[in-house]
Scaffold this motif. Structure first.
Motif, PDB file in Angstrom:
ATOM      1  N   LEU A  98     -18.978  37.802 -48.786  1.00 16.63           N
ATOM      2  CA  LEU A  98     -18.983  36.446 -49.319  1.00 16.63           C
ATOM      3  C   LEU A  98     -20.026  35.642 -48.558  1.00 16.63           C
ATOM      4  O   LEU A  98     -19.990  35.589 -47.323  1.00 16.63           O
ATOM      5  N   ILE A  99     -20.959  35.047 -49.287  1.00 14.60           N
ATOM      6  CA  ILE A  99     -21.980  34.199 -48.679  1.00 14.60           C
ATOM      7  C   ILE A  99     -21.625  32.763 -49.059  1.00 14.60           C
ATOM      8  O   ILE A  99     -21.684  32.389 -50.229  1.00 14.60           O
ATOM      9  N   GLY A 100     -21.247  31.958 -48.083  1.00 11.25           N
ATOM     10  CA  GLY A 100     -20.745  30.607 -48.326  1.00 11.25           C
ATOM     11  C   GLY A 100     -21.815  29.652 -48.824  1.00 11.25           C
ATOM     12  O   GLY A 100     -23.018  29.834 -48.604  1.00 11.25           O
ATOM     13  N   MET A 101     -21.343  28.594 -49.475  1.00  8.44           N
ATOM     14  CA  MET A 101     -22.215  27.584 -50.084  1.00  8.44           C
ATOM     15  C   MET A 101     -23.262  27.060 -49.100  1.00  8.44           C
ATOM     16  O   MET A 101     -22.963  26.825 -47.931  1.00  8.44           O
ATOM     17  N   ALA A 115     -17.700  41.152 -45.042  1.00  7.00           N
ATOM     18  CA  ALA A 115     -18.049  40.084 -44.095  1.00  7.00           C
ATOM     19  C   ALA A 115     -18.143  38.753 -44.823  1.00  7.00           C
ATOM     20  O   ALA A 115     -18.346  38.700 -46.042  1.00  7.00           O
ATOM     21  N   ILE A 116     -18.003  37.675 -44.068  1.00  6.78           N
ATOM     22  CA  ILE A 116     -18.088  36.329 -44.611  1.00  6.78           C
ATOM     23  C   ILE A 116     -19.122  35.549 -43.809  1.00  6.78           C
ATOM     24  O   ILE A 116     -19.062  35.506 -42.580  1.00  6.78           O
ATOM     25  N   VAL A 117     -20.071  34.944 -44.535  1.00  9.78           N
ATOM     26  CA  VAL A 117     -21.029  34.012 -43.924  1.00  9.78           C
ATOM     27  C   VAL A 117     -20.527  32.627 -44.297  1.00  9.78           C
ATOM     28  O   VAL A 117     -20.437  32.281 -45.474  1.00  9.78           O
ATOM     29  N   ALA A 118     -20.181  31.835 -43.290  1.00  9.51           N
ATOM     30  CA  ALA A 118     -19.595  30.514 -43.522  1.00  9.51           C
ATOM     31  C   ALA A 118     -20.590  29.576 -44.202  1.00  9.51           C
ATOM     32  O   ALA A 118     -21.815  29.722 -44.053  1.00  9.51           O
ATOM     33  N   ILE A 129     -24.739  41.776 -39.483  1.00  5.18           N
ATOM     34  CA  ILE A 129     -23.387  41.234 -39.456  1.00  5.18           C
ATOM     35  C   ILE A 129     -22.424  42.384 -39.706  1.00  5.18           C
ATOM     36  O   ILE A 129     -22.488  43.039 -40.742  1.00  5.18           O
ATOM     37  N   GLU A 130     -21.540  42.608 -38.737  1.00  2.00           N
ATOM     38  CA  GLU A 130     -20.615  43.736 -38.815  1.00  2.00           C
ATOM     39  C   GLU A 130     -19.651  43.578 -39.982  1.00  2.00           C
ATOM     40  O   GLU A 130     -19.277  42.463 -40.340  1.00  2.00           O
ATOM     41  N   GLY A 136     -21.038  32.117 -38.631  1.00  2.72           N
ATOM     42  CA  GLY A 136     -21.342  30.781 -39.104  1.00  2.72           C
ATOM     43  C   GLY A 136     -22.204  30.024 -38.119  1.00  2.72           C
ATOM     44  O   GLY A 136     -22.363  30.412 -36.965  1.00  2.72           O
ATOM     45  N   GLY A 137     -22.787  28.925 -38.591  1.00  2.00           N
ATOM     46  CA  GLY A 137     -23.585  28.038 -37.750  1.00  2.00           C
ATOM     47  C   GLY A 137     -25.066  28.155 -38.017  1.00  2.00           C
ATOM     48  O   GLY A 137     -25.524  28.903 -38.872  1.00  2.00           O
TER      49      GLY A 137
END
Length: 166
Positions: A98-101, A115-118, A129-130, A136-137
């Motif tokens: 998931l790649i966040g907005m 994995a999730i990218v905030a 990214i594991e 995030g950030g």
């Protein structure tokens, strides 16, 4: 009607049951799986290198996918959700990620399975990214691990919801 253009002898190819919003732009060397959705004002530019998108992927409103000429490609796995206004430039995004907005994912990044990218993150070139982690950030850094099954369930649910919305 979506804008579909051939470039350099490549014409985008779509799997069955894909949704293309009226003002989505998809050009060049782009191949998608089935059940994908490309939402309003998305731009998928396979003009300088290839973009491969798996099954059940949703690319949400205002997102841009592009690559570097002869240097990077985009490979997106199955059931990936790309949030609103995301830029992906020459990265590999594995299944159920998931790649966040509002995030930016730069060249040669690998986002692992589940994995999730905030939202609002900047993932710098060559970052790995594991699987099953949240980053995030600005620049993006590791935040924590998530349960792989929970992540898969969440991301698959989002992907299926977007197919229903389409």
């Amino acid at each position: 009607m979506a804008i579909i253009k051939s470039v350099r002898g490549f014409t985008p190819e779509f799997g069955e049951n894909c949704f293309l919003a009226d003002n989505a732009v998809i050009i060049g060397d782009v191949k998608t799986g089935k059940d994908c959705s490309f939402w309003f004002s998305t731009v998928i530019r396979g003009d300088v290198n290839s973009i491969s998108i798996g099954n059940g992927v949703n690319i949400q409103d205002g997102s841009v996918l592009h690559t570097l000429y002869q240097k990077s490609t985009i490979e997106i796995g199955n059931y990936v959700s790309v949030g609103h206004n995301v830029t992906i430039h020459g990265a590999k995004i594995k299944d159920y990620a998931l790649i966040g907005m509002g995030s930016t994912v730069l060249d040669h990044v690998v986002v692992g399975e589940g994995a999730i990218v905030a939202a609002g993150s900047l993932v710098l070139s060559n970052t790995v990214i594991e699987p099953g982690s949240i980053w995030g950030g600005v620049p993006a850094k590791f935040i924590k691990k998530v349960d792989p099954e929970q992540s898969k369930e969440l991301n698959e649910k989002i992907a299926h919801n977007y197919l229903m919305y389409s």
